[in-house]
Design an enzyme around this catalytic site. Structure first.
Site, PDB file in Angstrom:
ATOM      1  N   TYR A 178      -5.325 -35.058  16.438  1.00 13.49           N
ATOM      2  CA  TYR A 178      -4.246 -34.080  16.266  1.00 13.49           C
ATOM      3  C   TYR A 178      -4.790 -32.656  16.412  1.00 13.49           C
ATOM      4  CZ  TYR A 178      -1.211 -30.778  13.911  1.00 13.49           C
ATOM      5  OH  TYR A 178      -0.472 -29.663  13.635  1.00 13.49           O
ATOM      6  N   PHE A 182      -1.212 -22.009   8.099  1.00 12.89           N
ATOM      7  CA  PHE A 182      -1.965 -22.633   7.023  1.00 12.89           C
ATOM      8  C   PHE A 182      -1.082 -23.752   6.439  1.00 12.89           C
ATOM      9  CE2 PHE A 182      -6.140 -20.701   6.910  1.00 12.89           C
ATOM     10  CZ  PHE A 182      -6.004 -19.911   8.039  1.00 12.89           C
ATOM     11  N   ASN A 183      -0.839 -23.853   5.157  1.00 13.29           N
ATOM     12  CA  ASN A 183      -0.118 -25.041   4.649  1.00 13.29           C
ATOM     13  C   ASN A 183       1.328 -24.708   4.272  1.00 13.29           C
ATOM     14  OD1 ASN A 183      -3.017 -25.680   4.434  1.00 13.29           O
ATOM     15  ND2 ASN A 183      -2.306 -27.545   3.442  1.00 13.29           N
ATOM     16  N   ASN A 207      13.723 -34.413  20.591  1.00 12.80           N
ATOM     17  CA  ASN A 207      14.047 -35.821  20.881  1.00 12.80           C
ATOM     18  C   ASN A 207      14.457 -36.575  19.616  1.00 12.80           C
ATOM     19  OD1 ASN A 207      11.644 -36.197  19.532  1.00 12.80           O
ATOM     20  ND2 ASN A 207      10.604 -37.305  21.176  1.00 12.80           N
ATOM     21  N   ASN A 222       1.973 -37.985   3.405  1.00 16.35           N
ATOM     22  CA  ASN A 222       0.533 -37.713   3.480  1.00 16.35           C
ATOM     23  C   ASN A 222       0.191 -36.386   2.828  1.00 16.35           C
ATOM     24  OD1 ASN A 222      -0.097 -39.970   5.202  1.00 16.35           O
ATOM     25  ND2 ASN A 222       0.988 -38.864   6.814  1.00 16.35           N
ATOM     26  N   THR A 226      -6.153 -26.018  11.237  1.00 15.17           N
ATOM     27  CA  THR A 226      -7.058 -27.148  11.486  1.00 15.17           C
ATOM     28  C   THR A 226      -8.049 -26.824  12.612  1.00 15.17           C
ATOM     29  OG1 THR A 226      -7.083 -29.563  11.646  1.00 15.17           O
ATOM     30  CG2 THR A 226      -5.633 -28.423  13.164  1.00 15.17           C
ATOM     31  N   SER A 249      -2.623 -24.356  14.388  1.00 13.48           N
ATOM     32  CA  SER A 249      -2.865 -24.774  13.009  1.00 13.48           C
ATOM     33  C   SER A 249      -4.227 -24.290  12.545  1.00 13.48           C
ATOM     34  CB  SER A 249      -2.824 -26.304  12.976  1.00 13.48           C
ATOM     35  OG  SER A 249      -3.338 -26.790  11.764  1.00 13.48           O
ATOM     36  N   LYS A 266      -4.301 -29.403  19.357  1.00 13.21           N
ATOM     37  CA  LYS A 266      -3.990 -27.985  19.104  1.00 13.21           C
ATOM     38  C   LYS A 266      -5.033 -27.075  19.762  1.00 13.21           C
ATOM     39  CE  LYS A 266      -0.267 -28.534  16.741  1.00 13.21           C
ATOM     40  NZ  LYS A 266       1.011 -28.250  17.391  1.00 13.21           N
ATOM     41  N   ASP A 300      13.399 -34.941  25.714  1.00  9.60           N
ATOM     42  CA  ASP A 300      12.036 -35.365  25.368  1.00  9.60           C
ATOM     43  C   ASP A 300      11.063 -34.665  26.314  1.00  9.60           C
ATOM     44  OD1 ASP A 300       9.592 -36.813  25.096  1.00  9.60           O
ATOM     45  OD2 ASP A 300      10.742 -38.476  24.254  1.00  9.60           O
ATOM     46  N   PHE A 314       7.575 -25.696  19.017  1.00  5.49           N
ATOM     47  CA  PHE A 314       7.193 -26.467  17.823  1.00  5.49           C
ATOM     48  C   PHE A 314       7.020 -27.954  18.120  1.00  5.49           C
ATOM     49  CE2 PHE A 314       9.764 -23.004  15.895  1.00  5.49           C
ATOM     50  CZ  PHE A 314       8.874 -22.542  14.938  1.00  5.49           C
TER      51      PHE A 314
END
Ligand code: NAD
Ligand code: WQD
Length: 336
Positions: A148, A177-178, A32, A197, A126, A124, A152, A58, A80
């Protein structure tokens, strides 16, 4: 084989499109364009020398996604699309649950309806919350500390449930990971809106002089130099992991879960030093208080992905820093 890439103009999606095209897959993208730009489509095509088909759609508007499925028969979907800012998710939880969960449910309904029941999902690290030990294996306990992360973890559960009654469903959950770095062409990279961030986008803006210095969030963690340790992975390595996952999702049934990381942990100060040495630029910094919600150490045990997907990361930290810097210089610190 024809692959649908949702969020394919975004940071990780765009690099994945390039790798898929280079391996001979047909690629269809929808996005989108909330957090990416349409010119990424041309950049992907330029790098790969092959066309992709793009739809502006969207996930929250099923009618906008329907032509994507009506006009294409997919072998698999790499999903994604989503919102990803941890702090924003705390401020706007409803929007995050709505976009990420409702959006994925809408997408899944269309996948069911059009008979494509193979999904690779962007999860993630996370979901490991605050791990008690490192390296982290896929069977570690799961928990989250922000909306967030909860989207996930919930979506991991929802997608796994699809596979229980219906053997046609196949799901690969990839826990990143990052991701840092950029495409070696300098054309694709991460372009956050506003003040970044995340660590590397912030360093990139300090490096080009848009921000005066990096604030290092805490130097009193139980780590070798007191700053937070993470598993930084080159985005192109991450993208290649998805190509291997396509082979898995199209050949196996049920749910398969993999960490995509390097297995190496680097501190914030390691990253500053590596960036300075790789690129010959100075990154001024000062120590700030810890950031709420941060953990001390997080890095992957990536062996399962190596054993079952035949994938492992290739690029080292120097290369990640060089590629980030090239993109930052071409695009004003990563923001065009
Ligand atoms: P990104 O923001 O660059 O890409 C996501 C794309 O999804 C954007 O282009 C955005 O416009 C699109 N999108 C968002 N909501 C949409 C909707 N409702 N309909 C259609 N398109 C929509 O993010 P990224 O860094 O490339 O991350 C891709 C995925 O990987 C996300 O799901 C993210 O949560 C996950 N992930 C990212 C990281 C990271 O550090 N970058 C780490 C772990 C997991
Ligand atoms: C890395 C390290 C910070 C900025 C986040 C999400 C995670 C995943 C990846 C999506 C930490 C320190 C950072 C700065 C700093 N995303 N830092 N100064 O927090 O590991 O992970 O992105 O799934 O879910 O939480 O990444 O890049 O923000 O931070 O000192 O200005 O850098 O404290 O130790 P993080 P990050």
């Amino acid at each position: 084989m024809k692959i649908l890439v949702t969020g394919g103009t975004g940071y990780i999606g765009s690099h994945t499109c390039v790798e898929l095209l280079q391996k001979g897959y047909e690629v269809v993208v929808f996005d989108n364009l909330y957090n990416s730009k349409i010119d990424v489509v041309d950049k992907i095509q330029k790098i790969a020398g092959k066309p992709i088909r793009f739809y502006k759609a969207d996930m929250l508007d099923k009618d906008s996604m329907r032509p994507v499925f009506e006009e294409n028969q997919f072998d698999a979907v790499i999903h994604f699309a989503g919102l990803k800012a941890v702090g924003e998710s705390v401020e706007q939880p409803l929007r995050y649950y709505q976009n990420n969960i409702t959006g994925t449910l809408n997408l899944s309904e269309l996948m069911n309806e059009y008979g494509c029941k193979r999904m690779i999902f962007s999860s993630s690290a996370t979901v490991y919350g605050s791990p008690e030990t490192v390296p982290i294996t896929e069977d570690f306990p799961l928990s989250t500390t922000n909306p967030y992360g909860s989207t996930k973890l919930m979506l991991e559960g929802i997608l796994s449930d699809f596979c229980v009654p219906d053997p046609e469903w196949s799901v690969v959950l990839l826990r990143y990971f990052n991701p840092i770095g950029a495409h070696e062409s300098g054309l694709l990279g991460e372009s956050p809106n506003g003040i970044p961030n995340n660590l590397m986008p912030y360093i990139m803006q300090v490096a080009v002089g848009k921000l005066p210095e990096l604030g290092v969030f805490g130097d009193d963690y139980d780590t070798p130099d007191g700053t937070g340790v993470r598993d930084y992975i080159h985005v192109v390595d991450l993208a290649r992991g998805h190509v291997n996952a396509v082979e898995k999702v199209t050949s196996a049934q049920g749910v398969h879960i993999y960490n995509l990381g390097t297995g190496n942990g680097y501190s914030v100060l390691d990253i500053v030093k590596a960036f300075e040495e790789a690129n010959g630029v100075k990154i001024p910094y000062s120590i700030k208080p810890r950031r709420a919600g941060d953990i001390a150490i997080c890095y992957a045990d990536p062996r399962k992905a190596k054993e079952e997907l035949g994938w492992e990361a290739q690029y080292d930290l120097t290369r990640m820093c060089q590629d980030s810097w090239r993109f930052a210089q071409m695009y004003n610190g990563g923001q065009s």
